[in-house]
Design an enzyme around this catalytic site. Structure first.
Site, PDB file in Angstrom:
ATOM      1  N   ASN A   9       0.871  -1.175   0.000  1.00 31.23           N
ATOM      2  CA  ASN A   9       0.000   0.000   0.000  1.00 31.23           C
ATOM      3  C   ASN A   9       0.910   1.227   0.000  1.00 31.23           C
ATOM      4  OD1 ASN A   9      -1.769   2.065   0.578  1.00 31.23           O
ATOM      5  ND2 ASN A   9      -2.328   1.314   2.630  1.00 31.23           N
ATOM      6  N   LYS A  11       0.131   4.241  -0.215  1.00 28.34           N
ATOM      7  CA  LYS A  11      -0.521   5.405   0.416  1.00 28.34           C
ATOM      8  C   LYS A  11      -0.303   6.650  -0.440  1.00 28.34           C
ATOM      9  CE  LYS A  11      -0.113   3.097   4.844  1.00 28.34           C
ATOM     10  NZ  LYS A  11       0.065   3.186   6.280  1.00 28.34           N
ATOM     11  N   HIS A  95      -9.327   0.981   4.995  1.00 30.81           N
ATOM     12  CA  HIS A  95      -8.050   1.120   5.701  1.00 30.81           C
ATOM     13  C   HIS A  95      -8.260   2.027   6.915  1.00 30.81           C
ATOM     14  CE1 HIS A  95      -3.962   2.327   6.622  1.00 30.81           C
ATOM     15  NE2 HIS A  95      -3.585   1.226   6.012  1.00 30.81           N
ATOM     16  N   GLU A  97      -6.644   4.388   8.075  1.00 38.78           N
ATOM     17  CA  GLU A  97      -6.448   5.829   7.833  1.00 38.78           C
ATOM     18  C   GLU A  97      -7.699   6.432   7.212  1.00 38.78           C
ATOM     19  OE1 GLU A  97      -2.767   5.392   5.703  1.00 38.78           O
ATOM     20  OE2 GLU A  97      -1.821   4.782   7.582  1.00 38.78           O
ATOM     21  N   GLU A 167      -5.168  -5.247  10.715  1.00 39.95           N
ATOM     22  CA  GLU A 167      -4.128  -4.246  10.917  1.00 39.95           C
ATOM     23  C   GLU A 167      -4.362  -3.517  12.237  1.00 39.95           C
ATOM     24  OE1 GLU A 167      -2.197  -2.975   7.004  1.00 39.95           O
ATOM     25  OE2 GLU A 167      -3.985  -1.756   7.242  1.00 39.95           O
ATOM     26  N   GLY A 173       2.783   1.999  10.835  1.00 47.01           N
ATOM     27  CA  GLY A 173       3.720   3.108  10.677  1.00 47.01           C
ATOM     28  C   GLY A 173       4.460   3.482  11.950  1.00 47.01           C
ATOM     29  N   GLY A 234       2.945  -1.153   4.300  1.00 49.76           N
ATOM     30  CA  GLY A 234       2.987   0.272   3.970  1.00 49.76           C
ATOM     31  C   GLY A 234       4.412   0.715   3.703  1.00 49.76           C
ATOM     32  N   GLY A 235       5.048   1.283   4.728  1.00 47.76           N
ATOM     33  CA  GLY A 235       6.378   1.874   4.593  1.00 47.76           C
ATOM     34  C   GLY A 235       7.388   1.011   3.848  1.00 47.76           C
TER      35      GLY A 235
HETATM   36  P1  PGA Z   1       3.077   0.084   7.695  1.00 40.19           P
HETATM   37  O1  PGA Z   1       1.581   0.293   7.128  1.00 40.19           O
HETATM   38  O2  PGA Z   1       3.613  -1.165   7.050  1.00 40.19           O
HETATM   39  O3  PGA Z   1       3.818   1.328   7.250  1.00 40.19           O
HETATM   40  O4  PGA Z   1       2.957  -0.039   9.162  1.00 40.19           O
HETATM   41  C1  PGA Z   1       0.718  -0.800   6.953  1.00 40.19           C
HETATM   42  C2  PGA Z   1      -0.589  -0.332   6.391  1.00 40.19           C
HETATM   43  O5  PGA Z   1      -1.059   0.750   6.742  1.00 40.19           O
HETATM   44  O6  PGA Z   1      -1.205  -1.036   5.560  1.00 40.19           O
END
Ligand code: PGA
Length: 255
Positions: A9, A11, A95, A97, A167, A173, A234-235
């Site tokens: 992802n 983002k 998600h 967020e 998650e 993050g 994510g990251g």
């Molecule tokens: P992260 O994000 O790997 O940066 O913790 C995961 C996500 O939000 O899907």
């Protein structure tokens, strides 16, 4: 047998040009891998460029969000048919967020799932508790409410097309990963819930990804848990080396 699925992802990161660079580099590292499913989810404006580069690849393409209507006066939104028309096959829905910052609820998640399925897109549906909920011992209650609300009125056949992602919000993050045991406990709970809501057979076939600070170093431990079938990253999906490292580490696991 559930095939591991690793999704990146991106983002709100990467210009279209940077997205092209990233997918080009990633293809160099993982294009031949088909032991696990690999998906990338760039921003909406990079979808077409990335899809062009994925024509000769196993890597799947997904969007990060959609609107439940097919078209109309919804400034800033994109629909399932638009995502489909570009060649994407997946879409992330709900998600944390989007739940936190954009008012997404279990009801809107449910409408989005139905819109995605109508266009034959595979929804990646996210659920997860915030830290206060975990500390108050409410993790299972929150997951139950999110699953029941988000997956309401789906047939078994529809549910069979969905990928779930657990998650924990406190792990996203933050560099704080849930331990393999903590994650497994919730994944197992989700599978039991799916048995009650749908059927045992269906619950055994649905893939449940873990997401939250997944990196190469913790991938094998997480993926070897019996109910963890992949990762939403994510990251660590923003650099080809780290994402490829996660994909390759997942290939070492036999489910
Ligand atoms: P992260 O994000 O790997 O940066 O913790 C995961 C996500 O939000 O899907």
């Amino acid at each position: 047998m559930r095939k591991i699925i690793i999704a990146g992802n991106w983002k709100m990161n990467k210009t279209a040009l940077e997205a092209i660079e990233l997918i080009t580099a990633l293809k160099r590292e993982v294009n031949d891998i088909d032991k696990v499913d690999v998906v990338v989810c760039p921003t909406a404006i990079a979808l077409a460029d990335v899809e062009d580069l994925l024509q000769d690849s196993h890597i799947g393409l997904g969007a990060q969000n959609l609107h439940w209507e097919d078209s109309g006066a919804f400034t800033g939104e994109i629909s399932a048919s638009m995502i489909k028309s570009i060649g994407a096959r997946y879409v992330i829905i709900g998600h944390s967020e989007r739940r936190q910052f954009f008012g997404e609820t279990n009801e809107t998640v449910n409408k989005k799932i139905k819109a995605a399925l109508k266009e034959d897109l595979k929804p990646i549906v996210c659920v997860g508790e915030v830290l206060e909920e975990r500390e108050a011992g409410k993790t299972f209650d929150v997951i139950k409410e999110q699953c029941e609300g988000s997956l309401a009125n789906l047939t078994n056949e529809e549910m069979g097309k969905i990928i779930l992602a657990y998650e924990p919000v406190w792990a996203i993050g933050t560099g704080k990963t849930a331990s393999p045991d903590q994650a497994q406990e919730v994944h197992q709970y989700i599978r039991e819930l799916l048995t009650k809501l749908f059927s045992e057979e269906l619950a055994q076939s649905v893939r449940i990804q873990y997401g939250g600070s997944v990196k190469q170093e913790n991938t094998a431990d997480l993926m070897s848990q019996p109910d963890i079938d992949g990762a939403l990253v994510g990251g660590a999906s923003l650099e080809s080396d780290s994402f490829a490292g996660i994909i390759k580490a997942s290939c070492t696991i036999s489910k």
